[in-house]
Motif scaffolding. Structure first.
Motif, short mmCIF file in Angstrom:
data_model
loop_
_atom_site.label_atom_id
_atom_site.label_comp_id
_atom_site.label_asym_id
_atom_site.label_seq_id
_atom_site.Cartn_x
_atom_site.Cartn_y
_atom_site.Cartn_z
N ALA A 137 0.83 -1.21 0.00
CA ALA A 137 0.00 0.00 0.00
C ALA A 137 0.86 1.26 0.00
CB ALA A 137 -0.93 -0.02 1.21
N ASP A 138 1.90 1.29 0.85
CA ASP A 138 2.75 2.50 0.94
C ASP A 138 3.38 2.84 -0.39
OD1 ASP A 138 2.26 2.41 3.61
OD2 ASP A 138 4.31 1.89 4.22
N THR A 139 3.92 1.82 -1.06
CA THR A 139 4.67 2.08 -2.29
C THR A 139 3.73 2.56 -3.39
OG1 THR A 139 5.96 0.15 -1.60
CG2 THR A 139 6.57 1.18 -3.67
N ILE A 140 2.56 1.93 -3.48
CA ILE A 140 1.61 2.35 -4.51
C ILE A 140 1.14 3.77 -4.24
CG2 ILE A 140 -0.71 1.94 -5.45
CD1 ILE A 140 -0.13 -1.10 -5.03
N ARG A 141 0.79 4.06 -2.99
CA ARG A 141 0.28 5.39 -2.66
C ARG A 141 1.35 6.45 -2.96
NH1 ARG A 141 -1.76 4.25 2.36
NH2 ARG A 141 -3.63 3.33 1.45
N PHE A 142 2.58 6.13 -2.60
CA PHE A 142 3.70 7.05 -2.83
C PHE A 142 3.83 7.40 -4.32
CE2 PHE A 142 8.29 7.63 -3.70
CZ PHE A 142 8.59 8.69 -2.85
N GLY B 286 -14.00 -9.85 -6.16
CA GLY B 286 -13.62 -9.12 -4.96
C GLY B 286 -12.96 -7.77 -5.21
N LEU B 287 -12.80 -7.38 -6.47
CA LEU B 287 -12.05 -6.15 -6.79
C LEU B 287 -12.74 -5.34 -7.87
CD1 LEU B 287 -8.57 -7.91 -7.16
CD2 LEU B 287 -9.15 -6.36 -5.29
N ARG B 288 -12.51 -4.03 -7.86
CA ARG B 288 -13.05 -3.18 -8.93
C ARG B 288 -11.96 -2.76 -9.93
NH1 ARG B 288 -15.19 -1.47 -4.40
NH2 ARG B 288 -13.54 0.09 -4.20
N ALA B 289 -10.70 -2.78 -9.51
CA ALA B 289 -9.60 -2.30 -10.38
C ALA B 289 -9.48 -3.17 -11.63
CB ALA B 289 -8.28 -2.34 -9.61
N ARG B 290 -8.84 -2.60 -12.65
CA ARG B 290 -8.58 -3.39 -13.85
C ARG B 290 -7.66 -4.56 -13.48
NH1 ARG B 290 -8.19 -2.72 -19.66
NH2 ARG B 290 -8.76 -0.52 -19.66
N LEU B 291 -8.00 -5.75 -13.97
CA LEU B 291 -7.19 -6.94 -13.67
C LEU B 291 -6.31 -7.28 -14.87
CD1 LEU B 291 -9.46 -9.61 -11.93
CD2 LEU B 291 -7.67 -8.19 -10.91
N GLY B 292 -5.09 -7.67 -14.57
CA GLY B 292 -4.18 -8.10 -15.63
C GLY B 292 -3.71 -9.52 -15.36
N ILE B 293 -3.02 -10.07 -16.36
CA ILE B 293 -2.52 -11.44 -16.23
C ILE B 293 -1.09 -11.50 -16.76
CG2 ILE B 293 -3.66 -12.07 -18.43
CD1 ILE B 293 -3.11 -14.50 -15.47
N LYS C 214 -6.99 -0.29 -2.69
CA LYS C 214 -7.30 0.83 -1.79
C LYS C 214 -6.26 1.94 -1.91
CE LYS C 214 -8.61 0.70 2.66
NZ LYS C 214 -8.63 0.06 4.00
N ALA C 215 -5.03 1.55 -2.25
CA ALA C 215 -3.96 2.54 -2.38
C ALA C 215 -4.04 3.29 -3.72
CB ALA C 215 -2.60 1.87 -2.23
N GLY C 216 -5.00 2.89 -4.58
CA GLY C 216 -5.23 3.64 -5.81
C GLY C 216 -4.55 3.08 -7.05
N VAL C 217 -4.19 1.80 -7.02
CA VAL C 217 -3.48 1.19 -8.16
C VAL C 217 -4.34 1.22 -9.43
CG1 VAL C 217 -4.28 -1.22 -7.95
CG2 VAL C 217 -1.90 -0.74 -8.60
N ASP C 218 -3.69 1.26 -10.59
CA ASP C 218 -4.43 1.29 -11.86
C ASP C 218 -4.71 -0.10 -12.40
OD1 ASP C 218 -4.52 4.30 -12.69
OD2 ASP C 218 -2.54 3.95 -11.83
N ALA D 56 -5.42 -4.36 -0.78
CA ALA D 56 -4.53 -3.31 -0.28
C ALA D 56 -4.02 -2.46 -1.44
CB ALA D 56 -3.35 -3.93 0.47
N ALA D 57 -3.70 -3.13 -2.54
CA ALA D 57 -3.24 -2.40 -3.74
C ALA D 57 -4.36 -1.52 -4.28
CB ALA D 57 -2.78 -3.40 -4.80
#
Ligand SMILES: [Zn+2]
Length: 521
Positions: free
Chosen positions: A128-133, A198-205, A168-172, A165-166
């Motif tokens: 979370a810290d690194t993504i938010r940063f 369980g997630l709303r963010a774009r998912l990648g593979i 919530k920290a605002g990951v794309d 956690a990713a």
């Protein structure tokens, strides 16, 4: 341009982990430019925290203007028990000045406890810290969830907590990684579906090919909620490689019916595949699905006969759709439009019904049969096309040359003499060099400079040699591929001969001719 599926190329980072791949900074820049013009959305350039070559790549790449792709720097979440702002590796990611930063982090408790030697909570904080940063610094952030599938199978609740956690920290993008490459398509589908729920963010593979399922697994994820896929050209990568984008892209476009690259890029897929192999100095794999030279070759009599009647009878797709050709019925039309397309790229106007096309095509085919390869040697192709069109062909004729080497005291000295006919006059020059090719290059340049002083501005930036297969009863041939620049533009040229010096000279002469004809247009 918006696509249903985002293509994220990691040839320059994960791909360069492959055995036998050793890209120079220049190689990486050339591949990045090619990928950009092809139309992928993301190019992962390297890991600035892992080696100085990648730092140099990013400082060079900063000066390039990419039309389609966004450049990504790769790194990991902050170290344990360190404030993210004090982490040197994270600082280097910012110093790369890319619009995108991709972070790898842990999903699997086994790795959290035994490899990182930290607590599950600290791992969540590191993510979370690194993504938010990085989000605060305005970056697009892709989170590569390492061992996503193995971790989920071990402890689904904790795996999901790391991804949340990713998020919530605002990951794309959260890219689920099958890092060890051992999952089956059914498992990938089930776990991607659970992540989707369980997630709303774009998912990648991000898959690896250890079980021969790299592409199949990526497709399984794309069918169950992912819309971003990471892979490499020709499947380069550690061990058995990564998800092969030269198979993945046409499968997405033609089998899943989803957009992922500009439609006009698809017929250039084979060319892209060959180009990257040339730069990596690999022989193009004839059995490579979609783009291999044997992918649409018909040998069996029944097949040939049926294919002649109805092409779809033994082919799953039209080979021209990915820039490939049928072997028995070499499509004259496809070959022609290929040449017209390439000529246009090189700035030569040529219509589809130009009478010279047949001759150009025949020459190219004969030369390719002899071992020439034009995918990464546009300069030589331009010289050839211009010669056939008889447009301002340069009257440069090498009449004779001589190369010698002698050992003197502690070092060896190479000397070359060359006699060249230039616009009816003979120039005869001598030069020394570090090696025979360098000496010959200096001598040729010296001769040409008597009439064309601009050749002094041309520099060789790369020189690659490949020994071609010897066929029954004949000696092996050598293919030389050189890359030149005049400071503004770069071009490649090729020479083939049983003699490496002769092959080099052909490529050198083409390089000078290309620049001179271009300059006089
Ligand atoms: Zn990987």
């Amino acid at each position: 341009m918006k696509f249903d599926v985002e293509i994220y190329d990691t040839t320059l980072r994960d791909g360069s982990q492959a055995e036998g791949v050793n890209f120079s900074v220049l190689d990486k820049l050339r591949i990045a430019e090619k990928l950009d013009s092809f139309g992928v959305q993301y190019i992962e350039g390297g890991w600035p925290g892992s080696n100085p070559k990648d730092i140099e790549f990013f400082s060079e790449a900063r000066r390039k203007r990419f039309k389609n792709a966004k450049l990504a720097a790769f790194g990991s979440t902050r170290r344990k028990n360190v404030a993210v702002g004090d982490d040197d590796q994270v600082r280097l990611l910012l110093a790369a000045e890319t619009p995108v930063v991709t972070l790898v982090g842990k999903t699997w408790l086994l790795h959290v406890r035994k490899v990182l030697n930290t607590t599950p909570d600290e791992n969540l904080a590191m993510i979370a810290d690194t993504i938010r940063f990085l989000k605060d610094k305005g970056k697009i952030v892709v989170y590569d969830a390492e061992h996503a599938f193995d971790g989920f199978k071990d402890d689904a609740e904790y795996a999901l907590a790391t991804w949340q956690a990713a998020e919530k920290a605002g990951v794309d993008v959260i890219a689920l990684c099958d890092t060890n490459g051992g999952s089956l398509p059914g498992e990938i589908a089930r776990i991607t579906g659970a992540a989707r729920a369980g997630l709303r963010a774009r998912l990648g593979i991000h898959t690896h090919d250890d079980a021969g399922l790299g592409v199949a697994n990526a497709l399984a994820a794309l069918e169950t909620g992912a819309s971003h896929v990471q892979g490499t050209i020709n499947g380069y990568g550690e061990r058995t490689g990564n998800c092969n984008l030269t198979s993945l892209i046409p499968n997405v476009a033609f089998k899943l019916g989803k957009t992922c690259v500009p439609p006009q890029a698809l017929p250039r897929l084979k060319e892209l595949s060959q180009f990257v192999d040339e730069i990596a100095n690999f022989r193009h794999n004839p059995r490579q699905p979609w783009v291999g030279s044997a992918a649409f070759s018909h040998k069996g009599g029944i097949h040939v006969n049926a294919v002649q009647k109805i092409v779809s009878s033994y082919e799953h797709i039209d080979p021209a759709s990915v820039g490939n050709t049928r072997k028995v019925l070499i499509s004259d039309l496809a070959g022609r439009s290929n040449i017209v397309m390439k000529a246009r790229d090189l700035g030569i106007r040529l219509s589809n019904d130009a009478p010279e096309l047949r001759e150009i095509l025949a020459r190219v085919k004969a030369l390719e049969h002899d071992g020439y390869e034009f995918e990464a040697a546009g300069g030589s192709l331009a010289v050839l096309i211009r010669k056939i069109l008889r447009k301002k062909g340069l009257p440069i004729q090498v009449q004779s040359y001589h190369v010698s080497m002698r050992y003197e005291g502690k070092s060896s000295v190479c000397e070359a003499t060359i006699k060249v006919l230039i616009e009816g006059r003979t120039a005869h020059t001598v030069a020394e060099g570090d090696g025979p090719v360098n000496a010959l290059d200096s001598a040729l340049r010296g001769a040409l400079a008597t009439v064309y002083p601009q050749v002094r501005g041309i520099r060789l930036t790369d020189y690659k040699v490949r020994i071609l297969d010897s066929t029954a009863g004949t000696a092996a041939k050598t293919r030389v591929l050189i890359q030149s620049t005049d400071g503004r533009q770069e071009w490649g040229t090729v020479g083939v001969s049983g003699n490496i010096i002769e092959a080099s000279l052909q490529a050198l002469v083409d390089s000078m001719e290309y620049r001179l004809v271009k300059g006089s247009r």
